[in-house]
Design a protein around this motif. Structure first.
Motif, PDB file in Angstrom:
ATOM      1  N   ALA A  83      39.469  41.952  30.198  1.00 60.07           N
ATOM      2  CA  ALA A  83      38.778  43.067  30.840  1.00 60.07           C
ATOM      3  C   ALA A  83      39.284  44.438  30.441  1.00 60.07           C
ATOM      4  O   ALA A  83      38.490  45.352  30.256  1.00 60.07           O
ATOM      5  CB  ALA A  83      38.896  42.913  32.355  1.00 60.07           C
ATOM      6  N   ASP A  88      34.781  38.477  39.834  1.00 66.47           N
ATOM      7  CA  ASP A  88      34.623  39.622  38.935  1.00 66.47           C
ATOM      8  C   ASP A  88      34.391  40.888  39.750  1.00 66.47           C
ATOM      9  O   ASP A  88      33.479  40.952  40.576  1.00 66.47           O
ATOM     10  CB  ASP A  88      33.456  39.394  37.975  1.00 66.47           C
ATOM     11  CG  ASP A  88      33.771  38.334  36.935  1.00 66.47           C
ATOM     12  OD1 ASP A  88      34.936  38.247  36.518  1.00 66.47           O
ATOM     13  OD2 ASP A  88      32.857  37.580  36.547  1.00 66.47           O
ATOM     14  N   ASN A 121      44.416  41.061  33.353  1.00 68.83           N
ATOM     15  CA  ASN A 121      43.557  42.211  33.105  1.00 68.83           C
ATOM     16  C   ASN A 121      44.225  43.377  32.406  1.00 68.83           C
ATOM     17  O   ASN A 121      43.536  44.227  31.832  1.00 68.83           O
ATOM     18  CB  ASN A 121      42.984  42.712  34.442  1.00 68.83           C
ATOM     19  CG  ASN A 121      42.068  41.695  35.090  1.00 68.83           C
ATOM     20  OD1 ASN A 121      41.011  41.372  34.560  1.00 68.83           O
ATOM     21  ND2 ASN A 121      42.470  41.170  36.233  1.00 68.83           N
ATOM     22  N   SER A 160      35.111  45.444  33.801  1.00 71.01           N
ATOM     23  CA  SER A 160      35.151  44.264  34.665  1.00 71.01           C
ATOM     24  C   SER A 160      36.563  43.708  34.691  1.00 71.01           C
ATOM     25  O   SER A 160      37.253  43.664  33.674  1.00 71.01           O
ATOM     26  CB  SER A 160      34.173  43.201  34.153  1.00 71.01           C
ATOM     27  OG  SER A 160      34.252  42.037  34.947  1.00 71.01           O
ATOM     28  N   LYS A 198      38.985  40.419  36.510  1.00 72.81           N
ATOM     29  CA  LYS A 198      39.019  39.180  37.285  1.00 72.81           C
ATOM     30  C   LYS A 198      40.130  39.285  38.333  1.00 72.81           C
ATOM     31  O   LYS A 198      41.296  39.450  37.982  1.00 72.81           O
ATOM     32  CB  LYS A 198      39.233  37.978  36.367  1.00 72.81           C
ATOM     33  CG  LYS A 198      38.020  37.635  35.514  1.00 72.81           C
ATOM     34  CD  LYS A 198      38.170  36.305  34.827  1.00 72.81           C
ATOM     35  CE  LYS A 198      36.923  35.955  34.029  1.00 72.81           C
ATOM     36  NZ  LYS A 198      35.727  35.794  34.878  1.00 72.81           N
TER      37      LYS A 198
END
Length: 210
Positions: A208, A78, A161, A60, A62
Motif C-alpha cells: 500500500a 482495506d 503497509n 489503500s 490493510k
C-alpha cells in the motif's frame, strides 16, 4: 463603651472592608489573567497536529483485526489513509484506524477500550517504538491467543503497509513490559508474521505505501 473606642472600631471595620474588597479584586484579576494564559497558550494539552498535507495522495492500507471465524487468527480490512512524507504520520494514521476498530462484523477490535497511543518513535534501523497507555494491558481480556492477535494486529498493520518500518517494539505506560497481559512476551522488537493471517505477503506492486 467609651465614644473614642467605638469610633476606633468603626474606623478599623471600614479599613478591613476596604482591604477585603481590594484583596478580592486582586484575586479576581489574577484568576482572569491565569485563565487567559491557559486559553491562549494551552499548556495542558498539545494542539492537534495534522497527520497529512492537503496534497498528500490517498492510498489503500490493510489494517489487521482478529477474525470472527475461520482458520486464520487475523484478517485485514482495506482502509484509506494519506501518504504523508513523514513516516511517523503514516504510522499514526494506521494506529488510529486500529483504535477506531473494524467496520465489518467478520472482525473484532484488537485494542481494548480506551487504549491510546501516547508516543511513537521510529529509529534509523526501522524499529517503530509505540508507547500505549496502560489500558492496553489493564483492560485486556488476557489469554494467549487474545494477546497474540492484539500484538500482531499492531505489528502487521505497520510493517505490511510502511516499508520503512521493519520491526515494532511495544511499550506500555512509557516503560518496557515483559508481557502484554501475562502471556505474550514484549521484550524484543517483532517482525511481520502473516502465518496467522489469510493475507499474502506484500509485493512491490501491491504494497500500500511503497
Amino acid at each position: 463603651m467609651p465614644r473614642h473606642i467605638k469610633i476606633g472600631l468603626i474606623v478599623l471595620g471600614i479599613g478591613f472592608a476596604v482591604s477585603l474588597g481590594f484583596f478580592v479584586d486582586i484575586v479576581g484579576r489574577v484568576r482572569h489573567l491565569v485563565n487567559e494564559v491557559e486559553t491562549e497558550e494551552n499548556p495542558f494539552s498539545a494542539p492537534a497536529q495534522p497527520l497529512y498535507a492537503p496534497t498528500d495522495p490517498p492510498v489503500s492500507a490493510k489494517i489487521f483485526f482478529p477474525a470472527a471465524s475461520g482458520p486464520a487468527l487475523l484478517t485485514a480490512e482495506d482502509e484509506m489513509i494519506f501518504k504523508s512524507a513523514e513516516v511517523v504520520n503514516r504510522a499514526k494514521q494506521i494506529l488510529q484506524k486500529l483504535q477506531d476498530g473494524p467496520h465489518s462484523n467478520a472482525m473484532f477490535p484488537s485494542l481494548p477500550k480506551d487504549t491510546k497511543v501516547q508516543d511513537i518513535f521510529i529509529s534509523e534501523q526501522g524499529i517503530a517504538f509505540i508507547d500505549f497507555s496502560n489500558t492496553i494491558s489493564t483492560n485486556h481480556p488476557g489469554g494467549l491467543l487474545n494477546e497474540l492477535t492484539t500484538i500482531y494486529s499492531i505489528v502487521n498493520s505497520l510493517t505490511y503497509n510502511i516499508d520503512e518500518i521493519k520491526q515494532v517494539k511495544i511499550l506500555i505506560g512509557g516503560v518496557e513490559k515483559e508481557t502484554l497481559a501475562g502471556h505474550c512476551l514484549l521484550l524484543l522488537p517483532m517482525e511481520m508474521d502473516l502465518s496467522i493471517t489469510n493475507v499474502t505477503p506484500p509485493t512491490q506492486k501491491t504494497a500500500a505505501l511503497k
